[in-house]
Design an enzyme around this catalytic site. Sequence first.
Site, PDB file in Angstrom:
ATOM      1  N   ARG A  20       2.906   2.837  12.312  1.00 29.20           N
ATOM      2  CA  ARG A  20       4.049   2.280  11.592  1.00 29.20           C
ATOM      3  C   ARG A  20       3.584   1.490  10.372  1.00 29.20           C
ATOM      4  O   ARG A  20       3.686   1.943   9.239  1.00 29.20           O
ATOM      5  CB  ARG A  20       4.891   1.410  12.538  1.00 29.20           C
ATOM      6  N   ASP A  21       3.005   0.353  10.596  1.00 29.31           N
ATOM      7  CA  ASP A  21       2.626  -0.516   9.480  1.00 29.31           C
ATOM      8  C   ASP A  21       1.477   0.060   8.672  1.00 29.31           C
ATOM      9  O   ASP A  21       1.348  -0.191   7.478  1.00 29.31           O
ATOM     10  CB  ASP A  21       2.256  -1.897  10.019  1.00 29.31           C
ATOM     11  N   HIS A 212      -0.277 -11.141  13.946  1.00 27.97           N
ATOM     12  CA  HIS A 212      -0.286  -9.939  13.116  1.00 27.97           C
ATOM     13  C   HIS A 212      -0.829 -10.317  11.747  1.00 27.97           C
ATOM     14  O   HIS A 212      -0.194 -11.064  11.006  1.00 27.97           O
ATOM     15  CB  HIS A 212       1.144  -9.393  13.000  1.00 27.97           C
ATOM     16  N   HIS A 214      -2.869  -9.417   7.953  1.00 28.55           N
ATOM     17  CA  HIS A 214      -3.284  -8.507   6.884  1.00 28.55           C
ATOM     18  C   HIS A 214      -4.528  -9.088   6.212  1.00 28.55           C
ATOM     19  O   HIS A 214      -4.703 -10.312   6.170  1.00 28.55           O
ATOM     20  CB  HIS A 214      -2.166  -8.329   5.863  1.00 28.55           C
ATOM     21  N   CYS A 245       2.845  -3.778   2.986  1.00 25.71           N
ATOM     22  CA  CYS A 245       4.303  -3.858   3.053  1.00 25.71           C
ATOM     23  C   CYS A 245       4.905  -3.347   1.750  1.00 25.71           C
ATOM     24  O   CYS A 245       4.553  -3.843   0.670  1.00 25.71           O
ATOM     25  CB  CYS A 245       4.753  -5.294   3.305  1.00 25.71           C
ATOM     26  N   ASN A 254      -3.527  -3.865   6.858  1.00 24.84           N
ATOM     27  CA  ASN A 254      -3.678  -4.659   8.071  1.00 24.84           C
ATOM     28  C   ASN A 254      -5.162  -4.837   8.375  1.00 24.84           C
ATOM     29  O   ASN A 254      -6.010  -4.110   7.868  1.00 24.84           O
ATOM     30  CB  ASN A 254      -3.047  -3.937   9.252  1.00 24.84           C
TER      31      ASN A 254
END
Length: 317
Positions: A20-21, A212, A214, A245, A254
């Site tokens: 996903r990310d 989470h 980055h 993002c 990430n």
Amino acid sequence: MTRANMIWPNKVKICEVGLRDGLQNEKKILTVEEKLTLLDTVVESGIKVIEIGSFVHPKAVPQMADTEEVARRMKRVAGVEYRVLVPNLKGLERAHGVGLTKVKLTVSVSESHCINNFNQTPLEMMKGFIPCVEYAARHSIEVSGALSSAWGCAFEGKIPTQQLEKIVKAYLELGITELSLSDATGMANPRQIYEVGSHMIQTFPQVRWVLHLHNTRGMAMGNIVAGLQAGFTTFDGAFAGLGGCPYIPGASGNIATEDVVHMIHEMGIYTGVDLLKAMETARMAEKIVGHQAQSVVLRGGRCEDLTKEKARYQKNE
């Protein structure tokens, strides 16, 4: 806490968010088959929590347009949690339609970011989560939450702890007790992670916390260590360090899953993840997207490989 009495956890949980990310900011849109191949290798590595995609509008994030098809066709392995990001009730209904039982809701904690992008405050946006929580309860779907830009905002800079507390309390009022503190802007630093993270863990002991991170400015690995010291034991990562993002300028990848696993293993902490398999996933991901990402251990190799090579060299002298 002094160096003498520092207590490290015995084990940590790694959550893979690469599907996903990691992929949502890639120029190349992967096929369903490519995503399923990556998903299979992630499962084979031993990771038990996987974010397989999101149910956002396909015009907004076209990389996620086929998440329903991925969910329909994926092999579902017992003991593995498959979750998706959903922005609203419609997204939750789509997740339920393909048999998923875990979703994540997210809100930016920044007042300025929310008002500029959505013309609502964070708490106003969270009112829209009420129908989601009610629907999830009726259909036995677990809901987790994310606090986006929790460690810094392009509009506001550092986020006051009081603002984080306000959003956490709103989530708890909804009955959501698994929460991710997200550094989508890559602005967090180790001291901040330790001090604010310790405070949040102590203030809200009923919350299952996720960190989470980055690596936009190269501080993510230091932030992992500070997070361990603060008491976090669950961390998101993305294979090869892919990601970013689409709504935050300059927000790069990430932290790489395999980098986190390698460092934590070197610290003597258990993850249950096969590092070689995780590295295999990362290499595959780089090959599929067609460019090198941010993984360090893919470039330098494991510490274990270096010592084995030294021993082989000495044996042959």
